[in-house]
Design an enzyme around this catalytic site. Structure first.
Site, PDB file in Angstrom:
ATOM      1  N   TYR A  79     -10.366  -3.819   3.516  1.00 22.84           N
ATOM      2  CA  TYR A  79      -8.959  -4.246   3.308  1.00 22.84           C
ATOM      3  C   TYR A  79      -8.860  -5.049   2.010  1.00 22.84           C
ATOM      4  O   TYR A  79      -8.230  -6.097   1.963  1.00 22.84           O
ATOM      5  CB  TYR A  79      -8.471  -5.094   4.482  1.00 22.84           C
ATOM      6  CG  TYR A  79      -8.260  -4.319   5.764  1.00 22.84           C
ATOM      7  CD1 TYR A  79      -7.058  -3.669   6.007  1.00 22.84           C
ATOM      8  CD2 TYR A  79      -9.274  -4.235   6.707  1.00 22.84           C
ATOM      9  CE1 TYR A  79      -6.859  -2.955   7.180  1.00 22.84           C
ATOM     10  CE2 TYR A  79      -9.089  -3.525   7.882  1.00 22.84           C
ATOM     11  CZ  TYR A  79      -7.875  -2.886   8.116  1.00 22.84           C
ATOM     12  OH  TYR A  79      -7.695  -2.185   9.275  1.00 22.84           O
ATOM     13  N   LYS A  81      -2.498 -10.777   0.074  1.00 24.75           N
ATOM     14  CA  LYS A  81      -2.085 -11.857   0.982  1.00 24.75           C
ATOM     15  C   LYS A  81      -2.614 -13.223   0.506  1.00 24.75           C
ATOM     16  O   LYS A  81      -1.950 -14.239   0.697  1.00 24.75           O
ATOM     17  CB  LYS A  81      -2.558 -11.556   2.407  1.00 24.75           C
ATOM     18  CG  LYS A  81      -1.854 -10.362   3.058  1.00 24.75           C
ATOM     19  CD  LYS A  81      -0.377 -10.632   3.317  1.00 24.75           C
ATOM     20  CE  LYS A  81       0.248  -9.556   4.203  1.00 24.75           C
ATOM     21  NZ  LYS A  81       1.658  -9.821   4.514  1.00 24.75           N
TER      22      LYS A  81
HETATM   23  N1  LIG Z   1       1.238  -7.074  13.346  1.00 24.55           N
HETATM   24  C1  LIG Z   1       0.375  -8.088  13.315  1.00 24.55           C
HETATM   25  O1  LIG Z   1      -0.336  -8.373  14.306  1.00 24.55           O
HETATM   26  C2  LIG Z   1       0.243  -8.930  12.053  1.00 24.55           C
HETATM   27  C3  LIG Z   1      -0.879  -9.744  11.912  1.00 24.55           C
HETATM   28  C4  LIG Z   1      -1.009 -10.517  10.770  1.00 24.55           C
HETATM   29  C5  LIG Z   1      -0.033 -10.484   9.790  1.00 24.55           C
HETATM   30  N2  LIG Z   1       1.048  -9.684   9.958  1.00 24.55           N
HETATM   31  C6  LIG Z   1       2.067  -9.676   8.888  1.00 24.55           C
HETATM   32  O2  LIG Z   1       3.357  -9.808   9.468  1.00 24.55           O
HETATM   33  C7  LIG Z   1       4.307  -9.021   8.725  1.00 24.55           C
HETATM   34  C8  LIG Z   1       5.000  -8.047   9.675  1.00 24.55           C
HETATM   35  O3  LIG Z   1       4.005  -7.350  10.407  1.00 24.55           O
HETATM   36  P1  LIG Z   1       4.284  -5.888  11.021  1.00 24.55           P
HETATM   37  O4  LIG Z   1       3.066  -5.522  11.783  1.00 24.55           O
HETATM   38  O5  LIG Z   1       5.614  -5.873  11.669  1.00 24.55           O
HETATM   39  O6  LIG Z   1       4.327  -5.071   9.642  1.00 24.55           O
HETATM   40  P2  LIG Z   1       4.396  -3.498   9.377  1.00 24.55           P
HETATM   41  O7  LIG Z   1       5.007  -2.827  10.547  1.00 24.55           O
HETATM   42  O8  LIG Z   1       3.030  -3.053   8.948  1.00 24.55           O
HETATM   43  O9  LIG Z   1       5.333  -3.444   8.094  1.00 24.55           O
HETATM   44  C9  LIG Z   1       6.556  -4.134   8.065  1.00 24.55           C
HETATM   45  C10 LIG Z   1       7.555  -3.364   7.258  1.00 24.55           C
HETATM   46  O10 LIG Z   1       7.206  -3.320   5.892  1.00 24.55           O
HETATM   47  C11 LIG Z   1       8.051  -2.341   5.335  1.00 24.55           C
HETATM   48  N3  LIG Z   1       7.479  -1.760   4.120  1.00 24.55           N
HETATM   49  C12 LIG Z   1       6.226  -1.347   3.879  1.00 24.55           C
HETATM   50  N4  LIG Z   1       6.147  -0.806   2.642  1.00 24.55           N
HETATM   51  C13 LIG Z   1       7.397  -0.884   2.098  1.00 24.55           C
HETATM   52  C14 LIG Z   1       7.976  -0.479   0.871  1.00 24.55           C
HETATM   53  N5  LIG Z   1       7.272   0.122  -0.104  1.00 24.55           N
HETATM   54  N6  LIG Z   1       9.293  -0.704   0.678  1.00 24.55           N
HETATM   55  C15 LIG Z   1      10.034  -1.299   1.625  1.00 24.55           C
HETATM   56  N7  LIG Z   1       9.553  -1.690   2.818  1.00 24.55           N
HETATM   57  C16 LIG Z   1       8.249  -1.483   3.041  1.00 24.55           C
HETATM   58  C17 LIG Z   1       8.232  -1.260   6.396  1.00 24.55           C
HETATM   59  O11 LIG Z   1       9.624  -0.964   6.505  1.00 24.55           O
HETATM   60  P3  LIG Z   1      10.137   0.497   6.937  1.00 24.55           P
HETATM   61  O12 LIG Z   1       9.537   0.768   8.280  1.00 24.55           O
HETATM   62  O13 LIG Z   1      11.607   0.363   6.942  1.00 24.55           O
HETATM   63  O14 LIG Z   1       9.643   1.464   5.870  1.00 24.55           O
HETATM   64  C18 LIG Z   1       7.715  -1.941   7.666  1.00 24.55           C
HETATM   65  O15 LIG Z   1       8.623  -1.881   8.726  1.00 24.55           O
HETATM   66  C19 LIG Z   1       3.514  -8.340   7.618  1.00 24.55           C
HETATM   67  O16 LIG Z   1       3.619  -9.105   6.438  1.00 24.55           O
HETATM   68  C20 LIG Z   1       2.082  -8.360   8.131  1.00 24.55           C
HETATM   69  O17 LIG Z   1       1.130  -8.355   7.077  1.00 24.55           O
HETATM   70  C21 LIG Z   1       1.216  -8.894  11.061  1.00 24.55           C
END
Ligand SMILES: NC(=O)c1ccc[n+]([C@@H]2O[C@H](COP(=O)([O-])OP(=O)(O)OC[C@H]3O[C@@H](n4cnc5c(N)ncnc54)[C@H](OP(=O)(O)O)[C@@H]3O)[C@@H](O)[C@H]2O)c1
Length: 254
Positions: A157, A164
């Site tokens: 990663y 990040k």
């Molecule tokens: N899930 C976890 O357990 C976890 C853990 C640690 C950190 N985080 C952080 O928390 C945040 C949200 O997590 P998540 O799991 O919900 O994230 P995710 O589903 O992986 O991504 C969030 C959104 O980012 C948007 N995105 C990605 N590339 C894009 C682009 N080029 N242009 C516009 N939009 C874009 C997508 O929107 P569309 O679907 O509309 O394209 C997606 O819905 C992130 O920053 C992630 O790194 C999450």
């Protein structure tokens, strides 16, 4: 900050963690701009759910790799609401890729979404946030959603972790730069929602939770609660708050 009738913009707010944050802010009485990239139908549903809470909401599509669309996102926010009080940079590109296979475009795509876009969004947001007069003890708020990969190295990663780490430092430099009118903080979630393709009821996800000090995986609502707290609390800036069941205490799990 009293959030009632204020305006928040959540990037990646159509579904998953971003949606949980948007709904939590709407429950506090905030009007919402739901940014999405490709999830148009989900964004429409989220707008409907937000509106059902009695506040206003719009959705706006923008590829966060495109600075022109990012500008349009903030122009649309200004046109609809005339102000911005809370920005949540939640959208991210989560790419796993062996080190030797990372090409220039792979590197560029992730850095553009995870680091350059939050920078540009912060710059546009700051201009809009400064348009309205605010009480000296009630700054506007920017909340960056980071990741433990920005603190601990995870194998495969590389570009994600570097982006990040940059976001965490962006949080500190902008907290200093934009004070006293804008506060900037970061949330560092742990395992709160499995990536698409990983079964939330499955053994892999359960095993990740079992290794944390609290012995379980989390939920997007824990991140949303922290976002509301950071939006409301007027004396916190430059903070990095883990919401991870204590995973940061023991370091990398990957
Ligand atoms: N899930 C976890 O357990 C976890 C853990 C640690 C950190 N985080 C952080 O928390 C945040 C949200 O997590 P998540 O799991 O919900 O994230 P995710 O589903 O992986 O991504 C969030 C959104 O980012 C948007 N995105 C990605 N590339 C894009 C682009 N080029 N242009 C516009 N939009 C874009 C997508 O929107 P569309 O679907 O509309 O394209 C997606 O819905 C992130 O920053 C992630 O790194 C999450």
């Amino acid at each position: 900050m009293n959030l009632q009738d204020k305006v928040a913009l959540v990037t990646g707010g159509a579904h998953r963690v971003g949606k949980a944050i948007a709904l939590a802010l709407a429950r506090e009485g905030m009007h919402l701009v739901i940014h999405y990239g490709s999830s148009e139908a989900a964004a429409r549903e989220t707008v409907a759910e937000v509106k059902s809470l009695g506040v206003r909401a719009i959705s706006f599509q923008a590829d966060l790799r495109d600075p022109v669309r990012i500008r349009s996102l903030f122009d649309a926010t200004a046109a609809e609401f005339g102000r911005l009080d809370v920005l949540v940079n939640s959208a991210a590109s989560f790419v796993r890729q062996p080190f030797d296979e990372i090409g220039l475009d792979d590197w560029k795509d992730v850095l553009q979404v995870n680091l350059r876009a939050p920078f540009l969004c912060t710059q546009h947001a700051a201009r809009l946030m400064r348009r309205v007069a605010r009480p000296a003890d009630e700054a506007a708020a920017i909340i960056n959603i980071a990741d433990l990969s920005g603190i601990y190295p995870w194998r495969d990663y590389v570009q994600h972790g570097v982006s990040k780490a940059g976001l965490l430092h962006l949080t500190k430099v902008t907290a200093y730069e934009l004070a006293p009118t804008i506060r900037v903080n970061a949330i560092v979630p742990g395992a709160v929602l499995p990536p698409p393709g990983v079964d939330p009821q499955g053994e892999t996800w359960a095993a990740i939770g079992a290794r944390t000090p609290l012995g379980r995986t989390g939920h997007p609502d824990y991140v949303a609660q922290a976002a509301v707290f950071l939006a409301r609390n007027d004396y916190i800036t430059g903070a990095l708050i883990p919401v991870d069941g204590g995973e940061h205490l023991i370091g990398t799990l990957k």
